[in-house]
Design a protein around this motif. Structure first.
Motif, PDB file in Angstrom:
ATOM      1  N   SER A   1       0.853  -1.199   0.000  1.00  0.00           N
ATOM      2  CA  SER A   1       0.000   0.000   0.000  1.00  0.00           C
ATOM      3  C   SER A   1       0.882   1.240   0.000  1.00  0.00           C
ATOM      4  CB  SER A   1      -0.926  -0.008   1.225  1.00  0.00           C
ATOM      5  OG  SER A   1      -1.722  -1.169   1.266  1.00  0.00           O
ATOM      6  N   PRO A   2       1.560   1.513  -1.115  1.00  0.00           N
ATOM      7  CA  PRO A   2       2.544   2.606  -1.118  1.00  0.00           C
ATOM      8  C   PRO A   2       1.944   3.991  -0.885  1.00  0.00           C
ATOM      9  CG  PRO A   2       2.190   1.765  -3.340  1.00  0.00           C
ATOM     10  CD  PRO A   2       1.503   0.804  -2.420  1.00  0.00           C
ATOM     11  N   ASN A   3       0.659   4.195  -1.192  1.00  0.00           N
ATOM     12  CA  ASN A   3       0.077   5.521  -1.003  1.00  0.00           C
ATOM     13  C   ASN A   3      -0.396   5.756   0.421  1.00  0.00           C
ATOM     14  OD1 ASN A   3      -0.542   8.022  -2.423  1.00  0.00           O
ATOM     15  ND2 ASN A   3      -2.666   7.583  -1.894  1.00  0.00           N
ATOM     16  N   ARG A   4      -0.417   4.685   1.227  1.00  0.00           N
ATOM     17  CA  ARG A   4      -0.728   4.855   2.658  1.00  0.00           C
ATOM     18  C   ARG A   4       0.579   5.137   3.372  1.00  0.00           C
ATOM     19  NH1 ARG A   4      -1.319   0.682   6.711  1.00  0.00           N
ATOM     20  NH2 ARG A   4      -1.522  -0.866   5.034  1.00  0.00           N
ATOM     21  N   VAL A   5       0.637   6.276   4.069  1.00  0.00           N
ATOM     22  CA  VAL A   5       1.915   6.795   4.559  1.00  0.00           C
ATOM     23  C   VAL A   5       1.843   7.113   6.049  1.00  0.00           C
ATOM     24  CG1 VAL A   5       3.545   8.725   4.383  1.00  0.00           C
ATOM     25  CG2 VAL A   5       2.558   7.731   2.308  1.00  0.00           C
ATOM     26  N   TYR A   6       2.944   6.813   6.737  1.00  0.00           N
ATOM     27  CA  TYR A   6       3.137   7.196   8.135  1.00  0.00           C
ATOM     28  C   TYR A   6       4.430   8.010   8.226  1.00  0.00           C
ATOM     29  CZ  TYR A   6      -0.399   3.640   8.630  1.00  0.00           C
ATOM     30  OH  TYR A   6      -1.560   2.920   8.481  1.00  0.00           O
ATOM     31  N   VAL A   7       4.378   9.120   8.954  1.00  0.00           N
ATOM     32  CA  VAL A   7       5.477  10.085   8.983  1.00  0.00           C
ATOM     33  C   VAL A   7       5.999  10.254  10.402  1.00  0.00           C
ATOM     34  CG1 VAL A   7       6.163  12.464   8.438  1.00  0.00           C
ATOM     35  CG2 VAL A   7       4.391  11.324   7.056  1.00  0.00           C
ATOM     36  N   VAL A   8       7.317  10.291  10.530  1.00  0.00           N
ATOM     37  CA  VAL A   8       7.973  10.640  11.794  1.00  0.00           C
ATOM     38  C   VAL A   8       8.965  11.753  11.512  1.00  0.00           C
ATOM     39  CG1 VAL A   8       9.618   9.864  13.542  1.00  0.00           C
ATOM     40  CG2 VAL A   8       7.691   8.424  12.945  1.00  0.00           C
ATOM     41  N   THR A   9       8.950  12.793  12.351  1.00  0.00           N
ATOM     42  CA  THR A   9       9.880  13.908  12.177  1.00  0.00           C
ATOM     43  C   THR A   9      10.636  14.200  13.476  1.00  0.00           C
ATOM     44  OG1 THR A   9       8.341  15.679  12.847  1.00  0.00           O
ATOM     45  CG2 THR A   9       8.318  15.012  10.520  1.00  0.00           C
ATOM     46  N   GLY A  10      11.770  14.853  13.301  1.00  0.00           N
ATOM     47  CA  GLY A  10      12.505  15.523  14.351  1.00  0.00           C
ATOM     48  C   GLY A  10      13.043  16.780  13.692  1.00  0.00           C
ATOM     49  N   HIS A  11      13.172  17.884  14.402  1.00  0.00           N
ATOM     50  CA  HIS A  11      13.686  19.095  13.741  1.00  0.00           C
ATOM     51  C   HIS A  11      15.175  19.270  14.048  1.00  0.00           C
ATOM     52  CE1 HIS A  11      13.816  21.939  17.244  1.00  0.00           C
ATOM     53  NE2 HIS A  11      12.775  21.255  17.682  1.00  0.00           N
ATOM     54  N   TYR A  12      15.936  19.494  12.989  1.00  0.00           N
ATOM     55  CA  TYR A  12      17.383  19.572  13.189  1.00  0.00           C
ATOM     56  C   TYR A  12      17.883  20.985  13.398  1.00  0.00           C
ATOM     57  CZ  TYR A  12      18.198  20.751   8.174  1.00  0.00           C
ATOM     58  OH  TYR A  12      18.219  21.339   6.930  1.00  0.00           O
ATOM     59  N   ASP A  13      17.009  21.983  13.279  1.00  0.00           N
ATOM     60  CA  ASP A  13      17.437  23.341  13.613  1.00  0.00           C
ATOM     61  C   ASP A  13      17.446  23.506  15.132  1.00  0.00           C
ATOM     62  OD1 ASP A  13      14.508  23.126  13.340  1.00  0.00           O
ATOM     63  OD2 ASP A  13      14.462  25.247  13.879  1.00  0.00           O
TER      64      ASP A  13
ATOM     65  N   VAL B   1      13.419  17.882   9.753  1.00  0.00           N
ATOM     66  CA  VAL B   1      12.875  19.137   9.215  1.00  0.00           C
ATOM     67  C   VAL B   1      13.591  20.334   9.829  1.00  0.00           C
ATOM     68  CG1 VAL B   1      10.628  18.104   8.733  1.00  0.00           C
ATOM     69  CG2 VAL B   1      11.023  19.216  10.942  1.00  0.00           C
ATOM     70  N   ALA B   2      13.572  21.432   9.096  1.00  0.00           N
ATOM     71  CA  ALA B   2      14.203  22.681   9.547  1.00  0.00           C
ATOM     72  C   ALA B   2      13.116  23.722   9.796  1.00  0.00           C
ATOM     73  CB  ALA B   2      15.194  23.171   8.505  1.00  0.00           C
ATOM     74  N   GLY B   3      13.551  24.850  10.360  1.00  0.00           N
ATOM     75  CA  GLY B   3      12.637  25.975  10.533  1.00  0.00           C
ATOM     76  C   GLY B   3      11.615  25.819  11.635  1.00  0.00           C
ATOM     77  N   GLU B   4      11.746  24.791  12.466  1.00  0.00           N
ATOM     78  CA  GLU B   4      10.747  24.590  13.525  1.00  0.00           C
ATOM     79  C   GLU B   4      10.753  25.724  14.526  1.00  0.00           C
ATOM     80  OE1 GLU B   4       9.059  23.070  17.346  1.00  0.00           O
ATOM     81  OE2 GLU B   4      11.056  23.870  16.923  1.00  0.00           O
ATOM     82  N   GLU B   5      11.945  26.095  14.987  1.00  0.00           N
ATOM     83  CA  GLU B   5      12.038  27.136  16.009  1.00  0.00           C
ATOM     84  C   GLU B   5      11.581  28.496  15.500  1.00  0.00           C
ATOM     85  OE1 GLU B   5      12.438  26.316  18.916  1.00  0.00           O
ATOM     86  OE2 GLU B   5      13.856  24.645  19.121  1.00  0.00           O
ATOM     87  N   GLN B   6      11.601  28.684  14.198  1.00  0.00           N
ATOM     88  CA  GLN B   6      11.177  29.971  13.633  1.00  0.00           C
ATOM     89  C   GLN B   6       9.687  29.987  13.305  1.00  0.00           C
ATOM     90  OE1 GLN B   6      14.468  30.445  14.710  1.00  0.00           O
ATOM     91  NE2 GLN B   6      13.873  32.348  13.685  1.00  0.00           N
ATOM     92  N   GLY B   7       9.033  28.803  13.380  1.00  0.00           N
ATOM     93  CA  GLY B   7       7.600  28.810  13.107  1.00  0.00           C
ATOM     94  C   GLY B   7       7.095  27.606  12.339  1.00  0.00           C
ATOM     95  N   LEU B   8       7.685  26.433  12.526  1.00  0.00           N
ATOM     96  CA  LEU B   8       7.231  25.178  11.906  1.00  0.00           C
ATOM     97  C   LEU B   8       7.279  25.230  10.381  1.00  0.00           C
ATOM     98  CD1 LEU B   8       4.023  24.458  14.072  1.00  0.00           C
ATOM     99  CD2 LEU B   8       6.421  24.080  14.668  1.00  0.00           C
ATOM    100  N   TYR B   9       8.190  25.987   9.826  1.00  0.00           N
ATOM    101  CA  TYR B   9       8.200  26.215   8.381  1.00  0.00           C
ATOM    102  C   TYR B   9       8.506  24.942   7.587  1.00  0.00           C
ATOM    103  CZ  TYR B   9       7.877  31.216   9.245  1.00  0.00           C
ATOM    104  OH  TYR B   9       7.444  32.463   9.639  1.00  0.00           O
ATOM    105  N   GLY B  10       9.513  24.192   8.022  1.00  0.00           N
ATOM    106  CA  GLY B  10       9.891  23.000   7.271  1.00  0.00           C
ATOM    107  C   GLY B  10       8.797  21.943   7.272  1.00  0.00           C
TER     108      GLY B  10
END
Length: 480
Positions: A155-167, A214-223
């Motif tokens: 089921s390639p179109n079914r997606v699960y996402v995990v993030t951490g912000h590197y900024d 992702v980047a830009g988290e501290e500036q406003g969740l931009y990434g």
């Protein structure tokens, strides 16, 4: 077993009440594949409250995956990210040793190395755009996410996402020059997703898994906002997302410790819900049954076990006061999402410049991280991701029929297309209970009538595959 048929507005019943409609029983009896909690034939047993809801036991494959998570690798990643000095979004992007650009390139290099072992199933990309001047972005700035994608086989179109912000950031959120090592906030979260990328790269997943620094988290969740919008534009079916943000230690600034717990923030009524939808939800119940809260219940169900050694403390809130993390970007797109974070926070070291105060060093340094704790949080993430990706998707189109005055409940949903789908389970709980209490296996059907009043309890539907993996619960909306 007797069954009933409707004649006009008044149902005629046999002398024995049932929990499955005649059509459901006939269909269920044809299912040859056993469910986790009973065969299809057992699904047609006489009326009753069902079996007690029990946590999903980790299978051999999941236990093997979790054993590969390496505490020393996690520590090495945190220390390497902190060594870039600052990873502020507005810092230099062309310096090879300091700043967010150097960190970006290192993360990309590491993830690409992991992907090389995947046989082409995992790809890594630099996802960039230029953010024009905006709050906390004084000049046009390139923001880049580093995204590893393990494509699902089934089921390639079914997606699960995990993030951490590197900024990272210093005390002054606009200070792009001072040292801001950001070990806890949020090299810890990036280390978790990077280690999971390494472990998952050699495995086949049924659904697609996205692991994004992702980047830009501290500036406003931009990434994360850009990542979510790109997934939305691509028509991707994101069925779950988790932000790992500040998961470096369980010790608070007063010394309080809870090394076997992690908080998971999960909001109630979805942000994307219209006022009319919210009003309908509140009128029929389900204020505690948003997709995000069903996802949180799933997390507790699959991650609180001996394989992780952790307790998930679900917080019924979008996030902490005064702050927010990257899961909010996904909530805004209408997807279920939550935030993992440590149980106690050390505010004396968060968002602090590296400096000495009365001979004591302050700052978000690796020395204040508990790498054993981060590793256990990685195990929680791994258990959840793998359990989601190997299970059927959350049932779609779940409705509860509310057009007739009856003392039973009819539920309908759409059948999934997974080749290993075995059937479905109806779950229910008292309206005052926070967790699902009982489970009724109903077989491979798309409609069932349960001999419990919809006025008195809450219902949900979940899918089950041949190996016993179950999906998150779909909470039914009123319908006909």
């Amino acid at each position: 077993m007797g069954a009933h048929e409707s004649t006009g507005d008044r149902p005629t019943r046999s002398t024995r009440r049932t929990f499955l409609s005649a059509s459901a029983v006939a269909t269920a009896a044809t299912v040859a594949v056993p469910l986790t909690t009973g065969t299809a034939a057992q699904a047609a047993r006489p009326a009753g409250p069902g079996d007690p809801a029990r946590p999903q036991t980790p299978d051999r494959e999941l236990r093997a995956l979790l054993r590969e998570v390496d505490r020393d690798r996690i520590e090495a990643i945190v220390r390497r990210l902190a060594a870039f000095g600052t990873r502020h979004t507005l810092s230099r992007q062309d310096d090879p040793v300091r700043g967010i650009g150097a960190a970006r390139d290192w993360i990309f290099e590491q993830l690409s190395g992991y992907a090389a072992a995947s046989g082409g199933r995992m790809t890594v990309e630099l996802q960039s755009y230029v953010q024009e001047p905006a709050p906390r972005i004084p000049v046009a700035t390139r923001i880049t996410n580093v995204v590893a994608t393990l494509r699902g086989d089934v089921s390639p179109n079914r997606v699960y996402v995990v993030t951490g912000h590197y900024d990272s950031r210093a005390t002054d959120v606009m200070d792009a020059v001072s040292d801001a090592p950001g070990a806890d906030d949020d090299a810890s979260g990036v280390a978790v997703l990077m280690e999971l990328a390494r472990v998952l790269a050699t495995r086949h997943s049924e659904a697609t898994i996205v692991l994004a620094a992702v980047a830009g988290e501290e500036q406003g969740l931009y990434g994360s906002a850009y990542l979510a919008k790109q997934l939305k534009a691509a028509g991707v079916d994101v069925q779950g997302m988790f932000s790992n943000d500040i998961i470096g230690s369980s010790t608070a600034d007063d010394g309080t410790r809870d090394p076997r717990a992690v908080r998971l923030f999960a909001e109630g009524v979805p942000t994307a819900e219209t006022p009319a939808e919210a009003s309908t939800r509140q009128s029929v119940g389900g204020e505690n049954d948003s997709p995000s809260r069903q996802l949180a219940r799933f997390v507790s169900d699959v991650a609180e076990n001996g394989a992780t050694g952790m307790r998930v403390r679900v917080i019924y809130r979008r996030d902490r006061y005064l702050r927010g993390s990257d899961h909010i970007s996904f909530l805004r797109e209408g997807w279920p999402a939550g935030r993992f974070t440590e149980p106690n926070e050390d505010f004396a070291h968060q968002h602090q410049d590296v400096r000495l105060v009365d001979g004591v060093q302050y700052g978000d340094l690796p020395e204040f991280c508990d790498f054993d704790y981060i590793t256990r949080v990685a195990l929680v993430n791994g258990a959840v991701l793998w359990s989601l990706a190997q299970a059927p998707g959350t049932p779609k189109g779940a409705t509860i029929v509310t057009t007739n005055l009856t003392n039973d409940t009819t539920l309908r949903w759409q059948r999934g297309d997974e080749p290993d789908l075995a059937g479905y389970e109806v779950v229910w709980r008292e309206t005052t209970a926070a967790e699902w209490q009982r489970v009724i296996p109903v077989g491979d059907v798309t409609e069932v009538t349960v001999d419990l009043s919809k006025d008195n309890v809450f219902f949900g539907v979940r899918a089950v595959d041949r190996d016993g993996h179950h999906s998150p619960v779909a909470f039914p909306r009123p319908g006909s």
